[in-house]
Design a protein around this motif. Structure first.
Motif, mmCIF file in Angstrom:
data_model
loop_
_atom_site.group_PDB
_atom_site.id
_atom_site.type_symbol
_atom_site.label_atom_id
_atom_site.label_comp_id
_atom_site.label_asym_id
_atom_site.label_seq_id
_atom_site.Cartn_x
_atom_site.Cartn_y
_atom_site.Cartn_z
ATOM 1 N N GLU A 246 10.707 3.961 -9.136
ATOM 2 C CA GLU A 246 11.763 3.961 -10.142
ATOM 3 C C GLU A 246 12.976 3.100 -9.810
ATOM 4 O O GLU A 246 13.822 2.885 -10.675
ATOM 5 N N CYS A 247 13.102 2.592 -8.591
ATOM 6 C CA CYS A 247 14.280 1.792 -8.237
ATOM 7 C C CYS A 247 14.296 0.495 -9.045
ATOM 8 O O CYS A 247 13.269 0.037 -9.554
ATOM 9 N N ASP A 248 15.484 -0.111 -9.136
ATOM 10 C CA ASP A 248 15.622 -1.354 -9.912
ATOM 11 C C ASP A 248 14.837 -2.493 -9.288
ATOM 12 O O ASP A 248 14.206 -3.286 -9.986
ATOM 13 N N LEU A 249 14.903 -2.599 -7.959
ATOM 14 C CA LEU A 249 14.153 -3.636 -7.243
ATOM 15 C C LEU A 249 13.555 -3.018 -5.992
ATOM 16 O O LEU A 249 14.267 -2.428 -5.177
ATOM 17 N N LEU A 250 12.246 -3.163 -5.840
ATOM 18 C CA LEU A 250 11.551 -2.711 -4.634
ATOM 19 C C LEU A 250 11.206 -3.935 -3.798
ATOM 20 O O LEU A 250 10.648 -4.909 -4.317
ATOM 21 N N ILE A 251 11.536 -3.883 -2.514
ATOM 22 C CA ILE A 251 11.146 -4.962 -1.589
ATOM 23 C C ILE A 251 10.213 -4.359 -0.558
ATOM 24 O O ILE A 251 10.607 -3.519 0.249
ATOM 25 N N LEU A 252 8.972 -4.785 -0.608
ATOM 26 C CA LEU A 252 7.901 -4.278 0.256
ATOM 27 C C LEU A 252 7.614 -5.352 1.301
ATOM 28 O O LEU A 252 6.991 -6.372 1.013
ATOM 29 N N ASP A 253 8.092 -5.132 2.515
ATOM 30 C CA ASP A 253 8.016 -6.142 3.567
ATOM 31 C C ASP A 253 6.755 -5.956 4.406
ATOM 32 O O ASP A 253 6.320 -4.839 4.662
ATOM 33 N N ASP A 254 6.187 -7.077 4.828
ATOM 34 C CA ASP A 254 5.052 -7.078 5.767
ATOM 35 C C ASP A 254 3.840 -6.309 5.250
ATOM 36 O O ASP A 254 3.230 -5.527 5.995
ATOM 37 N N LEU A 255 3.481 -6.518 4.001
ATOM 38 C CA LEU A 255 2.258 -5.901 3.491
ATOM 39 C C LEU A 255 1.063 -6.450 4.278
ATOM 40 O O LEU A 255 0.906 -7.655 4.426
ATOM 41 N N GLY A 256 0.236 -5.542 4.770
ATOM 42 C CA GLY A 256 -0.937 -5.960 5.527
ATOM 43 C C GLY A 256 -0.911 -5.525 6.974
ATOM 44 O O GLY A 256 -1.944 -5.572 7.645
ATOM 45 N N VAL A 257 0.256 -5.077 7.463
ATOM 46 C CA VAL A 257 0.324 -4.631 8.857
ATOM 47 C C VAL A 257 0.083 -3.132 8.985
ATOM 48 O O VAL A 257 -0.131 -2.624 10.083
ATOM 49 N N GLU A 258 0.116 -2.419 7.839
ATOM 50 C CA GLU A 258 -0.069 -0.966 7.879
ATOM 51 C C GLU A 258 -1.531 -0.623 8.175
ATOM 52 O O GLU A 258 -2.440 -1.400 7.885
ATOM 53 N N PHE A 259 -1.734 0.563 8.784
ATOM 54 C CA PHE A 259 -3.096 1.020 9.075
ATOM 55 C C PHE A 259 -3.782 1.331 7.745
ATOM 56 O O PHE A 259 -3.311 2.154 6.966
ATOM 57 N N LEU A 260 -4.889 0.652 7.494
ATOM 58 C CA LEU A 260 -5.535 0.757 6.182
ATOM 59 C C LEU A 260 -6.518 1.914 6.129
ATOM 60 O O LEU A 260 -7.409 2.044 6.956
ATOM 61 N N THR A 261 -6.312 2.771 5.137
ATOM 62 C CA THR A 261 -7.255 3.840 4.832
ATOM 63 C C THR A 261 -7.500 3.805 3.327
ATOM 64 O O THR A 261 -6.835 3.073 2.592
ATOM 65 N N GLN A 262 -8.436 4.598 2.862
ATOM 66 C CA GLN A 262 -8.696 4.667 1.431
ATOM 67 C C GLN A 262 -7.445 5.161 0.696
ATOM 68 O O GLN A 262 -7.121 4.665 -0.397
ATOM 69 N N PHE A 263 -6.740 6.105 1.297
ATOM 70 C CA PHE A 263 -5.516 6.615 0.688
ATOM 71 C C PHE A 263 -4.461 5.513 0.583
ATOM 72 O O PHE A 263 -3.814 5.355 -0.456
ATOM 73 N N VAL A 264 -4.256 4.752 1.659
ATOM 74 C CA VAL A 264 -3.250 3.690 1.676
ATOM 75 C C VAL A 264 -3.588 2.622 0.651
ATOM 76 O O VAL A 264 -2.712 2.146 -0.089
ATOM 77 N N SER A 265 -4.853 2.231 0.576
ATOM 78 C CA SER A 265 -5.276 1.220 -0.397
ATOM 79 C C SER A 265 -4.989 1.681 -1.824
ATOM 80 O O SER A 265 -4.476 0.919 -2.648
ATOM 81 N N ALA A 266 -5.282 2.952 -2.097
ATOM 82 C CA ALA A 266 -5.015 3.504 -3.434
ATOM 83 C C ALA A 266 -3.517 3.586 -3.696
ATOM 84 O O ALA A 266 -3.054 3.320 -4.808
ATOM 85 N N ALA A 267 -2.733 3.931 -2.663
ATOM 86 C CA ALA A 267 -1.282 4.051 -2.823
ATOM 87 C C ALA A 267 -0.657 2.688 -3.106
ATOM 88 O O ALA A 267 0.261 2.570 -3.923
ATOM 89 N N VAL A 268 -1.147 1.642 -2.436
ATOM 90 C CA VAL A 268 -0.646 0.277 -2.672
ATOM 91 C C VAL A 268 -0.919 -0.136 -4.109
ATOM 92 O O VAL A 268 -0.031 -0.647 -4.810
#
Length: 332
Positions: A246-268
């Motif tokens: 809901e924020c006016d501007l979201l800045i998502l830094d360093d996408l791709g360094v997070e530990f990937l799971t099915q949950f994380v992929s769906a959340a992204v």
């Protein structure tokens, strides 16, 4: 304004402290007047009583013009006497009144249901302070972005000098910040580490906050950990996820360094898709290429980005290493 709850609550707490301080000082001043000029308090009570009598006459609906006129004349006399008594005792006439930081809203933050300018300013300042705690915001301005670190020789693959490419990206980012609105496009910044993606995204954040918009900034890894921790801690949607959506501007830094799971992929995917559906701008930075993103998150994630984001491919050499080399040369 799409500020997160922490920023809003912090700003309102500051206003509450200001109100308390103003009222506390007013009570202390009243006690001083009571001790040194008790007649002033007596006159104040007389003025209040006359006002109540006038109100009762008006409510009664009777023809009481003459009585109200007499009360009005008496009120003026009492006010003059009050001012004289205070002045004689060495007090300003308004000494017992609370002196709020913002007299317009009396440090409430709202005027007739509309947000006061003082609260807007406080929200911007609080947002900057929060971002400063997380990032080197003060160092990440457009003025401090140094294009001299990018080579002027043509790139072997594209034939385009990296500096020329980065000049175009720099101009786009400054224009984006100047013209930012809730209808601004989303941005995907790609390229190797140390090329200025975080610097320019923070420079945009700084300018956008100055305009009064709410910015949520963080690394993809931290965001996903927050969402996962809160989601599995209770049954409903997490507060962090709501703020990101809901924020006016979201800045998502360093996408791709997070530990990937099915949950994380769906959340992204859910985060990207929800903000696109709500037409809220997002800035994503990643060290991965488009093909690497697709193999990591699936085609549906990347297709949403390609179709709706402005893609900015950063080029050149690692600026952080070049800065260290330049500083080492200057100090040798």
């Amino acid at each position: 304004m799409g500020y997160d709850r922490e920023i809003y609550d912090s700003a309102m707490a500051v206003l509450a402290d200001r109100r308390s301080a103003a009222n506390r000082t007013a009570r202390q001043h009243r006690e001083e007047v009571r001790q040194r000029c008790p007649r002033a308090l007596e006159i104040e009570q007389e003025i209040s009583g006359a006002g109540l009598r006038a109100a009762r006459l008006i409510i009664a609906g009777k023809d009481a013009k003459e009585q109200i006129a007499v009360l009005a004349e008496e009120n003026l006399r009492q006010q003059r006497e009050f001012a004289g008594a205070m002045r004689e005792a060495g007090f300003p006439e308004d000494y017992m009144e609370p002196h709020f930081a913002c007299q317009a809203c009396r440090d409430e933050g709202y005027i007739d249901g509309k947000m006061c300018e003082c609260l807007k300013l406080l929200l911007r300042e609080t947002a900057q302070q929060k971002l400063n705690r997380l990032t080197p915001l003060a160092l990440s301005s457009f003025e401090r972005f140094d294009l001299s670190y990018y080579p002027t020789e043509p790139d072997e693959k594209t034939g385009i000098p990296p500096r020329r490419k980065m000049e175009d990206i720099f101009r786009f980012c400054t224009g984006y910040a100047e013209r930012f609105s809730l209808h601004s496009p989303s941005i995907l910044m790609t390229g190797a580490t140390g090329l200025g993606k975080t610097h320019l995204s923070l420079a945009i954040a700084r300018a956008v906050i100055e305009k009064g918009y709410g910015v949520v900034y963080g690394s993809a890894q931290n965001f996903m950990l927050q969402i996962e921790r809160e989601r599995f801690g209770r049954s409903d949607s997490s507060e962090s996820e709501r703020q990101m959506q809901e924020c006016d501007l979201l800045i998502l830094d360093d996408l791709g360094v997070e530990f990937l799971t099915q949950f994380v992929s769906a959340a992204v995917y859910n985060l990207i898709n929800t903000r696109l559906m709500a037409e809220r701008p997002t800035i994503i930075s990643t060290n991965l290429s488009i093909s690497e993103l697709e193999s990591r998150y699936s085609e549906r994630v990347v297709s949403r980005i390609i179709a709706n984001y402005r893609i900015l491919p950063f080029v050149g050499r690692d600026v952080r290493q070049l800065k260290r080399m330049r500083e080492a040369g200057m100090n040798s």
